[in-house]
Design an enzyme around this catalytic site. Structure first.
Site: not given
Ligand code: PNW
Length: 505
Positions: A103, A149, A196, A336, A338, A406
């Site tokens: 991706r 992006h 996002e 995405n 995390y 992601e």
């Molecule tokens: C993503 N959150 O950003 C982006 O798609 C990427 O470009 C970035 O490098 C990656 O995550 C790591 O940060 C995020 O607050 C920003 O949950 C914020 C969040 C999640 C993803």
């Protein structure tokens, strides 16, 4: 700084999975379906470099990363991983890790330097992505391509402030998308319009920690701008989805959708109804904001209307019809994800710029229990159970097959040796893949694939080169790439977990 605003700042806490707070997370190596796809993800500005090479135009990130005083830790991505000049090597690297998909995103200002619908096309930029796609296909790696992006052409921001002008942005984005479909669509079968939109709206137009950095301190209208930006993304997404379905899909036979991010939220006090409601409301403000119009073709969620009132735009009759028609075209839900947080209902009325549904977020609950061990970034804690619950929540609300576009974390050690033997990251991946297995086999959620963020260490936006998310180490002096043990872990775990495990959903 709010917790969200500080999320791009590095934390120095050393992680411990067996922490005194009771986290004892063990990887089970649970099975995954035989046809489950895995790969890596990147974004153009974070890895390409070649900022002015071969006729590329400026993007809002080229501007933002050079502001004085710096808002990006003194660092920019003029060169970063130099992927623009090392792309063949990077494709070979992925092939050596046995990935099924890659991706990546296209830099709009590389293919249309000034961005607008009447502006010239840069054939050298087109040639770069053509070569990348050809090399991937030759290596049997499926390209999954994101159109946007975060790197809007600076010229469209100068002309009409990009996302803040729905009609202008939509028209320019439609032309850019048509260009990409017509030039690359013979080989690209999965498209993503926006990465996002929540982050584009809130971080770039409320907290100001991402380009173009609009925030209260900069004197912009943080009460309404983020919601206008989100509206533009939703309407432009729907328009492009319909264009793809009508003009390109009949001959190209691909799929298109959007990527939404979101934490999962647990109640701060699980015995308090107000906190249980707050956790659900936070998910709706994060994901339902975009998911309901995009995937259900409906208005914004009722909870948002009642909290935000006139701050939330209305869909015009034309827009309403468009989102209704486009909704069913989306072929998958790009997720995405995390981490997980606690949500607590605030006792006082919402602030005039509230974007959360009047809740406070934290990593610790009412009894002092942490949501999970902290990674190399303070906001990113290891909480795989929340991931499983989010997969279930999204499946129940939208009922679309999910592609995890992601997932990953920065390890707690950045020293070369420790970074390459990145046990923290391996374990994070192991646990999050277990969560997917639970979601598939026990909760009946359809999950089709998984992209690790990220292929290699890169420019982490306003946190610069501090946090390293790569499964491949990059030495930013020599630009040498060295696979970390997590890269081999992913290669091997997908090899063994996917053996003869039929999908029964
Ligand atoms: C993503 N959150 O950003 C982006 O798609 C990427 O470009 C970035 O490098 C990656 O995550 C790591 O940060 C995020 O607050 C920003 O949950 C914020 C969040 C999640 C993803």
């Amino acid at each position: 700084m709010s917790q969200e605003a500080s999320m791009f700042a590095a934390a120095s806490v050393v992680a411990n999975y067996n922490s005194p707070t009771g986290h004892d997370l063990l990887v089970e190596e649970l099975p995954l379906p035989a046809d489950f796809a895995w790969g890596t993800a990147t974004a153009a500005y974070q890895i390409e470099g070649g900022a002015t090479q071969d006729g590329k135009g400026m993007s809002i990130w080229d501007t933002y990363a050079h502001l004085k005083p710096s808002r990006t830790n003194g660092e920019n991505a003029d060169i970063t991983c130099d992927h623009y000049n090392r792309m063949p090597e990077d494709v070979e690297l992925m092939a050596s890790l046995d990935v099924d998909v890659y991706r990546f995103s296209i830099a709009w200002s590389r293919v249309v330097p000034l961005g607008g619908r009447n502006d010239p096309v840069n054939e050298k930029g087109i040639a770069f992505y053509n070569e990348l796609i050809d090399r991937l296909v030759a290596r049997n790696i499926e390209p999954v391509v994101t159109l946007y992006h975060w790197d809007a052409p600076q010229a469209i921001y100068d002309r009409y402030e990009a996302f803040l002008n729905t009609e202008e942005f939509r028209a320019d984005f439609e032309r850019y998308a048509r260009l990409c479909f017509s030039r690359f669509g013979s080989r690209v079968k999965k498209w993503v319009t926006f990465n996002e939109p929540y982050i584009i709206s809130i971080f770039a137009h409320l907290n100001g920690t991402l380009a173009p950095g609009r925030c209260r301190e900069a004197g912009t209208d943080v009460k309404t701008e983020p919601w206008r930006v989100g509206h533009t993304a939703i309407v432009s997404h729907a328009a492009v989805v319909e264009i793809y379905a009508e003009e390109f899909r009949p001959s190209q036979h691909g799929e298109i959708s959007i990527v939404l991010n979101g934490h999962f939220y647990e109640p701060y006090d699980a015995n308090k109804q107000a906190d249980i409601d707050a956790a659900e409301r936070r998910l709706i403000f994060y994901i339902g904001w975009f998911g309901d119009p995009v995937f259900l073709g409906k208005d914004y969620p009722a909870e948002m209307r009642s909290y935000l009132g006139a701050r939330l735009p209305e869909f015009t009759p034309e827009e309403r019809n468009l989102i209704r028609r486009a909704a069913h075209i989306n072929a998958f839900y790009g997720m995405n994800h995390y981490s997980t947080k606690y949500a607590r209902a605030l006792p006082r009325p919402p602030a005039d710029d509230d974007w959360t549904g009047n809740i406070e977020e934290s990593s610790v609950d009412s009894e002092g229990k942490e949501i999970g061990p902290v990674s190399g970034l303070g906001w990113l804690r290891v909480a795989p159970e929340g991931f499983r619950k989010l997969l279930k929540w999204v499946w129940k609300r939208y009922h679309l097959p999910i592609i995890v576009t992601e997932n990953g974390c920065p390890s707690t050690d950045t020293e070369m040796e420790k970074a390459v033997d990145d046990k923290f990251r391996q374990r994070y991946f192991g646990l999050y893949l277990d969560a997917i297995s639970h979601a598939i086999y026990e909760d009946g959620v359809k999950v089709l694939g998984y992209c690790a963020w990220s292929l290699m260490d890169n420019y982490e936006w306003s946190a610069g080169y501090g946090p390293r998310f790569g499964i491949v180490h990059v030495d930013f002096e020599s630009l040498k790439r060295t696979p970390k043990n997590s890269a081999y872990y992913l290669r091997d775990t997908f090899k063994s977990r996917r053996k003869a495990s039929p999908r029964d959903v």
